[in-house]
Design an enzyme around this catalytic site. Structure first.
Site, PDB file in Angstrom:
ATOM      1  N   TRP A 103       0.827  -1.224   0.000  1.00 37.43           N
ATOM      2  CA  TRP A 103       0.000   0.000   0.000  1.00 37.43           C
ATOM      3  C   TRP A 103       0.846   1.253   0.000  1.00 37.43           C
ATOM      4  O   TRP A 103       0.526   2.223  -0.698  1.00 37.43           O
ATOM      5  CB  TRP A 103      -0.973  -0.014   1.179  1.00 37.43           C
ATOM      6  CG  TRP A 103      -2.051  -1.035   1.030  1.00 37.43           C
ATOM      7  CD1 TRP A 103      -2.269  -2.105   1.842  1.00 37.43           C
ATOM      8  CD2 TRP A 103      -3.051  -1.110  -0.006  1.00 37.43           C
ATOM      9  NE1 TRP A 103      -3.338  -2.839   1.375  1.00 37.43           N
ATOM     10  CE2 TRP A 103      -3.825  -2.249   0.254  1.00 37.43           C
ATOM     11  CE3 TRP A 103      -3.345  -0.333  -1.119  1.00 37.43           C
ATOM     12  CZ2 TRP A 103      -4.895  -2.638  -0.564  1.00 37.43           C
ATOM     13  CZ3 TRP A 103      -4.404  -0.702  -1.939  1.00 37.43           C
ATOM     14  CH2 TRP A 103      -5.162  -1.838  -1.662  1.00 37.43           C
ATOM     15  N   ASP A 174      -1.137   6.570   6.741  1.00 37.09           N
ATOM     16  CA  ASP A 174      -2.256   5.744   6.263  1.00 37.09           C
ATOM     17  C   ASP A 174      -2.499   4.666   7.316  1.00 37.09           C
ATOM     18  O   ASP A 174      -1.776   3.683   7.385  1.00 37.09           O
ATOM     19  CB  ASP A 174      -1.886   5.125   4.907  1.00 37.09           C
ATOM     20  CG  ASP A 174      -2.929   4.115   4.429  1.00 37.09           C
ATOM     21  OD1 ASP A 174      -3.968   3.938   5.105  1.00 37.09           O
ATOM     22  OD2 ASP A 174      -2.691   3.500   3.364  1.00 37.09           O
ATOM     23  N   LYS A 198     -11.957  -1.658   7.340  1.00 36.84           N
ATOM     24  CA  LYS A 198     -11.214  -2.609   8.159  1.00 36.84           C
ATOM     25  C   LYS A 198     -11.619  -2.505   9.634  1.00 36.84           C
ATOM     26  O   LYS A 198     -12.100  -3.461  10.194  1.00 36.84           O
ATOM     27  CB  LYS A 198      -9.713  -2.409   7.981  1.00 36.84           C
ATOM     28  CG  LYS A 198      -9.210  -3.112   6.729  1.00 36.84           C
ATOM     29  CD  LYS A 198      -8.598  -2.212   5.733  1.00 36.84           C
ATOM     30  CE  LYS A 198      -8.310  -2.933   4.429  1.00 36.84           C
ATOM     31  NZ  LYS A 198      -7.557  -2.087   3.510  1.00 36.84           N
TER      32      LYS A 198
END
Ligand code: PLP
Length: 363
Positions: A103, A174, A198
Site C-alpha cells: 500500500w 495511512d 477494516k
C-alpha cells in the site's frame, strides 16, 4: 443455533456482532422515524445529530483535540493517495514516501503523478526470507519535504512500525488497517487517514484527521470541491451527499468501542490475539510467519505452510470448520488471518485449535 463463523477477511472485514444486530433491529425504523436511516436527508436534524455524535465519539476514542479537524470523506484510502499530493505536493518540492509494503508503494506511485517523490525503501528481506524494517538512521532523507508519508501497518505483508518516524516536514499516516487498535498521540501527526472497511465500518468512507495548520498550507486552486479538505471541514463533510449508511454504521462501531473500554482495551485484546496466534505459528516449522518479531502486525497475520501443496486443503477444511477469509493475498500466497477489533479471542482460539489439528493430521 449453529456454530458461529469467524471471519478473518482482510477487508471489507467483520464488524462487531452487537453492531450488526442493532443495525438489523433499526433497519426499517430508525429511532421511531418509521423509515430507515439510509432513507432520510443528511441535512435533517436527526442525521446531523448522528453525524456530530460520531465525530465527538471518535474524538474521545482517539483523544483528538482542537488542532485537528475530523472529516468523513468519500471513497477509499486510494482516493487519499491522490488527494494528498494533489493538495500538498508543492512545485519544486519533494515528498518522502516510506515504503514497507504494497500500500505504501501504491501511495507513492499516485503521488509521483503530481510531483517529485523520494521513495525510501524501508523493507529489508533477509537471506532467510524474513522481512524487517530498515532503521530510520539508514534512510536517505529529503531536507524539508512537502510531507513524509508512511503506513504504520502494512495490511498485505503484516508488517508494523512500533515507532513513529521523524520528519522535518508534516507527517501523514495511512492507518487504514490499524486505526483504533492502539493508543497514539494524535498531536504527533499532521494527518491520519483510514478507509472505513477494516476497523470502522463498511466500505465507502474514509476518516481523515487533519491539522488545521496543514490545511492552510495546501493549494486547493485546482482541486475538485468534494476533495477540498478546507471546504469539507467548513461544511461538516457535507459538501454533497455523504455515504450516510456507512457513517451510521461507523457511529455504532464508535459507540461499541466506547462501551467496551475504548482503544486501550482494544489494544489489550489485539495483543492477546496476536500472542495466541503467533505462538501457535512459531511452535515449529509446519507454519511460518515471515516477519521479524519486533515488526509483526497485530491486525494482519500472514502464515505459510511448509508444504505449499496443502494450501487448498487447509482453506477448504478451515471453511468447513467455520473459519472464513483466510486465503493470503495473491501477491504473498499462503494464508492471512486478519483479526481486527471485532474479532473475539474465541475466534483466534478456534483458529489455533484447527491449525493444531491440521498439523497433527497432515504433518
Ligand atoms: C485496504 C488498504 C488500502 C486501500 O483501501 P481502499 O479503500 O481500497 O482504497 C490502503 N492502505 C491500507 C494500509 C489498506 O489496508
Amino acid at each position: 443455533m449453529s456454530n458461529p463463523v469467524y471471519n478473518f477477511c482482510a477487508g471489507p472485514a467483520a464488524l462487531p456482532v452487537p453492531v450488526m444486530e442493532q443495525a438489523q433491529r433499526e433497519f426499517l425504523n430508525w429511532k421511531g422515524t418509521g423509515v430507515s436511516v439510509m432513507e432520510i436527508s443528511h441535512r435533517s436534524s436527526q442525521y446531523q445529530e448522528l453525524a456530530n455524535k460520531a465525530e465527538s465519539d471518535l474524538r474521545s476514542l482517539m483523544g483528538i483535540g482542537d488542532e485537528h479537524a475530523v472529516l468523513f470523506m468519500h471513497g477509499g484510502a486510494s482516493l487519499q493517495f491522490a488527494n494528498i499530493p494533489m493538495c500538498l505536493l508543492g512545485e519544486g518540492k519533494e515528498a518522502e514516501y516510506i515504503q514497507n509494503g504494497m500500500w505504501s508503494g501504491k501511495a507513492s506511485q499516485e503521488a509521483a503523478r503530481y510531483g517529485s517523490v523520494n521513495l525510501i525503501d524501508a523493507m529489508h528481506i533477509g537471506m532467510d526470507g524474513i522481512r524487517s524494517l530498515v532503521s530510520e538512521s539508514e534512510w536517505n532523507r529529503t531536507e524539508n519535504p512537502s510531507y513524509t508519508h508512511f503506513t504504520p501497518n502494512e495490511t498485505i505483508e503484516g508488517i508494523r512500525y512500533n515507532w513513529l518516524p521523524k520528519s522535518t516536514g508534516p507527517i501523514i499516516a495511512d492507518m487504514s488497517s490499524c486505526i483504533l487498535s492502539e493508543e497514539i498521540n494524535v498531536n504527533d501527526y499532521d494527518m491520519i487517514y483510514a478507509g472505513a472497511q477494516k476497523n470502522i465500518g463498511p466500505a465507502g468512507m474514509t476518516i481523515v484527521i487533519i491539522k488545521k495548520s496543514l490545511m492552510e498550507q495546501m493549494d486547493f486552486s485546482h482541486v475538485p470541491k468534494v476533495f477540498n479538505y478546507s471546504v469539507q471541514s467548513a461544511q461538516g463533510s457535507m459538501v454533497n451527499t455523504p455515504p450516510t449508511y456507512t457513517w451510521y454504521l461507523a457511529s455504532l462501531v464508535f459507540e461499541w468501542l466506547l462501551e467496551n473500554g475504548g482503544v486501550k482495551e482494544m489494544n489489550k485484546r489485539a495483543l492477546e490475539r496476536a500472542e495466541k496466534l503467533y505462538g501457535c505459528i512459531d511452535q515449529d516449522d509446519f507454519y511460518t510467519n515471515p516477519i521479524e518479531v519486533s515488526c509483526r502486525s497485530l491486525m494482519n497475520i500472514p502464515f505459510i505452510l511448509k508444504d505449499d501443496s496443502l494450501n487448498a486443503k487447509f482453506l477448504k477444511l478451515a471453511e468447513e470448520n467455520g473459519l472464513s477469509g483466510l486465503k493470503g493475498h495473491r501477491s504473498v500466497g499462503g494464508m492471512r488471518a486478519s483479526a481486527y477489533n471485532s474479532m473475539p479471542i474465541e475466534g483466534v482460539i478456534a483458529l489455533t485449535e484447527f491449525m493444531q489439528e491440521f498439523k497433527r493430521t497432515h504433518g
